[in-house]
Design a protein around this motif. Structure first.
Motif, PDB file in Angstrom:
ATOM      1  N   ASN A 129      33.990 -81.188  95.754  1.00 16.22           N
ATOM      2  CA  ASN A 129      35.092 -81.093  94.806  1.00 16.22           C
ATOM      3  C   ASN A 129      36.213 -80.229  95.361  1.00 16.22           C
ATOM      4  O   ASN A 129      36.015 -79.069  95.698  1.00 16.22           O
ATOM      5  N   ARG A 130      37.433 -80.818  95.397  1.00 24.85           N
ATOM      6  CA  ARG A 130      38.634 -80.081  95.786  1.00 24.85           C
ATOM      7  C   ARG A 130      39.698 -80.187  94.692  1.00 24.85           C
ATOM      8  O   ARG A 130      40.858 -79.834  94.924  1.00 24.85           O
ATOM      9  N   GLY A 131      39.281 -80.697  93.524  1.00 26.91           N
ATOM     10  CA  GLY A 131      40.205 -80.844  92.402  1.00 26.91           C
ATOM     11  C   GLY A 131      39.634 -80.189  91.165  1.00 26.91           C
ATOM     12  O   GLY A 131      39.200 -79.043  91.202  1.00 26.91           O
ATOM     13  N   ASP A 132      39.633 -80.933  90.055  1.00 26.52           N
ATOM     14  CA  ASP A 132      39.071 -80.447  88.796  1.00 26.52           C
ATOM     15  C   ASP A 132      37.856 -81.297  88.437  1.00 26.52           C
ATOM     16  O   ASP A 132      37.945 -82.526  88.380  1.00 26.52           O
ATOM     17  N   PHE A 133      36.750 -80.626  88.160  1.00 24.31           N
ATOM     18  CA  PHE A 133      35.488 -81.321  87.902  1.00 24.31           C
ATOM     19  C   PHE A 133      34.809 -80.606  86.744  1.00 24.31           C
ATOM     20  O   PHE A 133      34.601 -79.400  86.783  1.00 24.31           O
ATOM     21  N   ALA A 155      37.452 -75.832  94.587  1.00 25.05           N
ATOM     22  CA  ALA A 155      38.549 -75.780  93.622  1.00 25.05           C
ATOM     23  C   ALA A 155      38.000 -75.333  92.267  1.00 25.05           C
ATOM     24  O   ALA A 155      37.487 -74.235  92.150  1.00 25.05           O
ATOM     25  N   ASN A 156      38.074 -76.185  91.245  1.00 23.47           N
ATOM     26  CA  ASN A 156      37.665 -75.807  89.896  1.00 23.47           C
ATOM     27  C   ASN A 156      36.504 -76.673  89.422  1.00 23.47           C
ATOM     28  O   ASN A 156      36.665 -77.878  89.230  1.00 23.47           O
ATOM     29  N   PHE A 157      35.354 -76.040  89.230  1.00 16.18           N
ATOM     30  CA  PHE A 157      34.147 -76.754  88.816  1.00 16.18           C
ATOM     31  C   PHE A 157      33.579 -76.029  87.601  1.00 16.18           C
ATOM     32  O   PHE A 157      33.270 -74.836  87.670  1.00 16.18           O
ATOM     33  N   THR A 158      33.441 -76.767  86.487  1.00 15.82           N
ATOM     34  CA  THR A 158      32.974 -76.175  85.237  1.00 15.82           C
ATOM     35  C   THR A 158      31.753 -76.912  84.725  1.00 15.82           C
ATOM     36  O   THR A 158      31.753 -78.152  84.652  1.00 15.82           O
ATOM     37  N   ILE A 159      30.726 -76.151  84.384  1.00  9.91           N
ATOM     38  CA  ILE A 159      29.568 -76.688  83.674  1.00  9.91           C
ATOM     39  C   ILE A 159      29.643 -76.130  82.267  1.00  9.91           C
ATOM     40  O   ILE A 159      29.408 -74.941  82.040  1.00  9.91           O
ATOM     41  N   ALA A 160      30.019 -76.975  81.318  1.00  5.29           N
ATOM     42  CA  ALA A 160      30.227 -76.551  79.939  1.00  5.29           C
ATOM     43  C   ALA A 160      28.883 -76.302  79.256  1.00  5.29           C
ATOM     44  O   ALA A 160      27.828 -76.704  79.765  1.00  5.29           O
ATOM     45  N   PRO A 161      28.872 -75.636  78.098  1.00  9.49           N
ATOM     46  CA  PRO A 161      27.618 -75.433  77.365  1.00  9.49           C
ATOM     47  C   PRO A 161      26.876 -76.747  77.161  1.00  9.49           C
ATOM     48  O   PRO A 161      27.487 -77.769  76.833  1.00  9.49           O
ATOM     49  N   ARG A 162      25.559 -76.738  77.430  1.00 12.91           N
ATOM     50  CA  ARG A 162      24.628 -77.860  77.335  1.00 12.91           C
ATOM     51  C   ARG A 162      24.710 -78.794  78.539  1.00 12.91           C
ATOM     52  O   ARG A 162      23.830 -79.631  78.734  1.00 12.91           O
ATOM     53  N   GLY A 163      25.732 -78.682  79.353  1.00 11.67           N
ATOM     54  CA  GLY A 163      25.810 -79.494  80.560  1.00 11.67           C
ATOM     55  C   GLY A 163      24.856 -78.973  81.622  1.00 11.67           C
ATOM     56  O   GLY A 163      24.553 -77.785  81.682  1.00 11.67           O
ATOM     57  N   GLY A 176      37.068 -71.354  95.770  1.00 11.39           N
ATOM     58  CA  GLY A 176      36.584 -72.140  94.646  1.00 11.39           C
ATOM     59  C   GLY A 176      36.304 -71.275  93.425  1.00 11.39           C
ATOM     60  O   GLY A 176      35.964 -70.096  93.539  1.00 11.39           O
ATOM     61  N   VAL A 177      36.451 -71.882  92.259  1.00  8.30           N
ATOM     62  CA  VAL A 177      36.162 -71.214  90.989  1.00  8.30           C
ATOM     63  C   VAL A 177      35.110 -72.041  90.266  1.00  8.30           C
ATOM     64  O   VAL A 177      35.347 -73.200  89.925  1.00  8.30           O
ATOM     65  N   MET A 178      33.933 -71.452  90.037  1.00 10.29           N
ATOM     66  CA  MET A 178      32.840 -72.147  89.368  1.00 10.29           C
ATOM     67  C   MET A 178      32.456 -71.373  88.113  1.00 10.29           C
ATOM     68  O   MET A 178      32.087 -70.204  88.180  1.00 10.29           O
ATOM     69  N   ASN A 179      32.565 -72.045  86.974  1.00  5.69           N
ATOM     70  CA  ASN A 179      32.188 -71.453  85.692  1.00  5.69           C
ATOM     71  C   ASN A 179      30.934 -72.145  85.179  1.00  5.69           C
ATOM     72  O   ASN A 179      30.943 -73.356  84.928  1.00  5.69           O
ATOM     73  N   VAL A 180      29.861 -71.368  85.012  1.00  3.38           N
ATOM     74  CA  VAL A 180      28.578 -71.926  84.587  1.00  3.38           C
ATOM     75  C   VAL A 180      28.282 -71.438  83.167  1.00  3.38           C
ATOM     76  O   VAL A 180      27.810 -70.321  82.959  1.00  3.38           O
ATOM     77  N   ALA A 181      28.595 -72.284  82.195  1.00  2.00           N
ATOM     78  CA  ALA A 181      28.255 -71.986  80.802  1.00  2.00           C
ATOM     79  C   ALA A 181      27.030 -72.780  80.369  1.00  2.00           C
ATOM     80  O   ALA A 181      26.407 -72.443  79.364  1.00  2.00           O
ATOM     81  N   GLY A 182      26.698 -73.813  81.131  1.00  2.00           N
ATOM     82  CA  GLY A 182      25.490 -74.597  80.900  1.00  2.00           C
ATOM     83  C   GLY A 182      24.405 -74.165  81.868  1.00  2.00           C
ATOM     84  O   GLY A 182      24.086 -72.976  81.964  1.00  2.00           O
ATOM     85  N   THR A 183      23.859 -75.140  82.638  1.00  3.61           N
ATOM     86  CA  THR A 183      22.759 -74.859  83.563  1.00  3.61           C
ATOM     87  C   THR A 183      23.082 -75.407  84.946  1.00  3.61           C
ATOM     88  O   THR A 183      23.468 -76.567  85.091  1.00  3.61           O
TER      89      THR A 183
END
Length: 300
Positions: A129-133, A155-163, A176-183
């Protein structure tokens, strides 16, 4: 049916049955390629050369649309719920809100936007990932990006709650920016190299988490109330509050702040700063071999 030669679609192309194109396929800017199989059957569109999309490709339906090609380039359009056999390069919009699979690598470029809100089986292929995911949820399904060989985020990788995202190895790197709100599950290491990772949910790393800086980027892991299962080797910055079910070996800076950072153990070779709002709790004896500054509270 079979089609010989290169095909350019500038209108509407409906795939009703298994079809082979002995050449390349280009779906134009305002063109539509859709699935309309008989009785909800799954169909395969085989393209001998490359498939380039600038329009809309939609495999949503009771059956499934599979596109088999050497290279599938989504150059400027929107692709929704399409199985792909071959390598997929996304430069625009790619959506999966129905279960699907990719049998090839997925590369999301700097202009790409990927949303996964259903099960997407990568069949042991790489995701870059080099974009938004984002792996998220929708009204009737939960995002589950799984069977990834190597997940690379720059780049921007997000795992939302429950994802959920499951990979053999995870590399968050190069700003890179990785936000892990899920698993986030990794069968081996999670490497955070010159990148930022925020843990609100769960990071389960069988091979542990390694945090490093580069000459141009600081490695930052922020615990925001989440949990890491596995050891953490920190060569950069680790801060915040949450739980680490493993021993933290520190060669950088550890800074509990805004609550309690609960760890299985701590071996400090550099700097630990426990600020006024921070509490560090260790299940075993803290081994300090350099600087340990306590303004808040240390419980071991």
């Amino acid at each position: 049916g079979d089609i010989t030669g290169a095909v350019t679609n500038n209108g509407t192309m409906v795939v009703n049955t298994d079809t082979e194109i002995d050449g390349s396929l280009t779906n134009g800017t305002y063109a539509d390629l859709t699935l309309n199989s008989t009785g909800g059957a799954s169909v395969t569109l085989t393209v001998a050369d490359s498939f380039t999309n600038y329009g809309t490709v939609d495999g949503t339906g009771t059956g499934a649309l599979t596109i088999a090609t050497g290279t599938y380039i989504n150059a400027g359009g929107t692709v929704t719920n399409v199985n792909v056999v071959g390598n997929l390069q996304n430069q625009a919009v790619l959506n999966y809100d129905e279960d699907a699979f990719l049998n090839g690598s997925l590369t999301n470029t700097a202009t790409g936007d990927v949303t996964v809100s259903a099960a997407l089986d990568m069949n042991n292929n790489n995701v870059t990932n080099r974009g938004d995911f984002i792996v998220t949820t929708d009204a009737d399904s939960v995002g589950n990006l799984h069977s990834v060989a190597n997940l690379v985020n720059e780049a921007n990788f997000t795992i939302a709650p429950r994802g959920t995202v499951s990979a053999n190895q995870v590399n968050n790197r190069d700003g890179g920016v990785m936000n892990v709100a899920g698993t986030l599950n990794s069968a081996t290491q999670v490497n955070n190299t010159g990148a930022t990772m925020t843990v609100i949910g769960l990071v389960d790393a069988d091979g542990g988490v390694v945090n490093r800086s580069t000459p141009t980027e600081i490695g930052q892991i922020t615990m925001a109330g989440g949990r890491i299962v596995g050891t953490v080797t920190n060569h950069a910055q680790l801060s915040g509050r949450g739980f680490i079910d493993g021993v933290v070996t520190n060669y950088g800076t550890v800074a509990p702040v805004g609550g309690t950072l609960d760890v299985d153990g701590l071996i400090n070779h550099e700097v630990v700063n426990i600020g006024a709002t921070g509490v560090l709790t260790s299940a075993t004896t803290v081994q300090n071999r350099d600087r340990l500054n306590v303004t808040g509270q240390l419980v071991a």
